[in-house]
Design an enzyme around this catalytic site. Structure first.
Site, mmCIF file in Angstrom:
data_model
loop_
_atom_site.group_PDB
_atom_site.id
_atom_site.type_symbol
_atom_site.label_atom_id
_atom_site.label_comp_id
_atom_site.label_asym_id
_atom_site.label_seq_id
_atom_site.Cartn_x
_atom_site.Cartn_y
_atom_site.Cartn_z
ATOM 1 N N ASP A 160 12.159 66.372 20.399
ATOM 2 C CA ASP A 160 12.408 65.210 20.414
ATOM 3 C C ASP A 160 11.672 64.290 19.145
ATOM 4 O OD1 ASP A 160 13.408 62.477 20.513
ATOM 5 O OD2 ASP A 160 13.374 62.404 22.821
ATOM 6 N N ARG A 211 12.460 61.397 17.995
ATOM 7 C CA ARG A 211 12.635 59.925 17.943
ATOM 8 C C ARG A 211 11.424 59.191 17.991
ATOM 9 N NH1 ARG A 211 17.502 59.820 22.284
ATOM 10 N NH2 ARG A 211 15.894 61.301 23.066
#
Length: 393
Positions: free
Chosen positions: A325, A327
């Protein structure tokens, strides 16, 4: 390794000291000595040459490079990190240009406002590097770090850097850098920490527009923002009076799910569920350009290819060379602060969003579960999110 805070490093630089700057372990994973040209002393380059032993370069802003006609060393830059080397230079007042004293003179003349392009011989013994305008927020390299650090000390945008090598000629990493730091009593920071420092210090969004937006789920106010350092466009849907303890959904853009109603994921279903909830209870949806958990649309499709071969959504990202991930929620936190919101009720099943907002000063008062039906096509995806990524579903 033991790292120092950015403020203490800035103080050291302003006092004419040299510091160590370490980049990402997935990049060069090396440490450079960094000094600010305006504040460095006559011994700085000599220290770099004797103790660090790497290539001594002079990062500068694009404005300085253009004013002094410092053209790129090559037309087709194939450096794997895109380092913007210009033609090497010596100042005309030097002899051979190689001594520490003469390289110091050349570096100092780079920031002299009276200097002109004709004042530098080419090629020479100092290697200017051109930093990206947006600094480490655009490129997480030592070039940008040096220029950003110079600006943060109030100096002209230029520095001097040198890679640190071990006695045996290998590059210093990890504990080698720690020993170097302790031996020479230097401050040591990471580029990641510098990025976070700048993010907290500087506004990163600009409001651009506000309109009424009728939808299948109700009529919302839609705000448009632009990320100042990446030029990304972010939209925010709101319903009702904006207040503290706002109901907030952070939704990462998913073209396949949100637009084409893909059943590989639950993104489209979560967006629709959140719009219905916000329309009924009031609140805000921040729609973030984070396709594929930050890897982008085409890479997400490549990940889907791997999933069809037996990978899951996590191992597919890893196989492509990405973290599971990528983000970051700083932009979302900036948008909330634009609306003077510090306490929210978060519509999410993803614990990483809680932590991602908390680190930027947003308090999560309550979690609101987003319940969507599972399909035969996304069963394995949902199980992976629950088991490997800790989603509360």
């Amino acid at each position: 390794m033991q790292f120092d805070n950015i403020d203490s490093a800035l103080m050291a630089l302003k006092n004419g000291e040299t510091i160590i700057v370490v980049d990402d372990e997935n990049r060069e994973n090396e440490g450079d000595l960094v000094a600010v040209t305006e504040w460095m002393n006559d011994n700085t380059i000599n220290f770099m040459a004797k103790e660090a032993r790497g290539l001594i370069c002079a990062p500068v802003s694009k404005d300085i490079a253009q004013r002094l006609d410092l053209v790129q060393m090559v037309d087709d830059n194939s450096d794997i990190f895109g380092t913007q080397f210009t033609v090497s230079i010596d100042h005309v007042d030097t002899t051979t240009g190689i001594s520490a004293y003469e390289r110091t003179l050349t570096a100092k003349k780079l920031i002299d406002p009276s200097s002109e392009a004709k004042d530098f011989n080419r090629p020479g013994h100092l290697f200017p590097l051109v930093a990206q305008d947006k600094g480490v927020l655009a490129r997480n390299g030592h070039t940008e770090a040096a220029v950003d650090l110079a600006k943060l000390t109030g100096a002209k945008p230029a520095g001097v850097i040198c890679e640190i090598m071990n006695d045996d000629g290998t590059m210093a990493k990890g504990q080698d850098l720690q020993k170097f730091k302790e031996k020479h009593k230097l401050k040591m920071i990471t580029i990641d920490d510098l990025i976070e420092y700048r993010k907290k210090l500087e506004p990163e969004i600009e409001f651009k527009a506000k309109v009424k937006m009728p939808t299948d789920f109700g009529t919302f106010d839609m705000y448009g923002f632009k990320a100042t350092y990446t030029d990304e466009e972010i939209v925010v849907l709101t319903k009702g009076a904006i207040r503290q303890h706002e109901n907030v959904r952070l939704h990462s853009a998913c073209l396949t799910g949100d637009i084409f109603h893909s059943q590989r994921c639950d993104c489209g279903a979560q967006l629709e569920s959140s719009m219905k909830y916000i329309n009924e209870h009031g609140g805000m949806i921040i729609y973030l350009p984070q396709e594929g958990r930050g890897i982008g649309l085409l890479n997400k499709l490549r990940a889907y290819e791997l999933i069809e071969q037996g990978y899951d959504t996590v191992t597919a990202n890893l196989a492509l060379g990405f973290d599971e991930d990528l983000r970051d929620y700083h932009i979302a936190a900036q948008i909330l602060k634009y609306f003077n919101i510090e306490h929210i009720n978060l519509l999410s099943n993803n614990p990483s969003k809680f932590e991602g907002l908390k680190q930027y000063g947003i308090d999560i008062a309550e979690r609101i579960e987003v319940i969507v039906p599972e399909t035969v096509h996304n069963h394995d995806y949902m199980e992976t999110k629950k088991i490997k990524m800790g989603h509360l579903i």
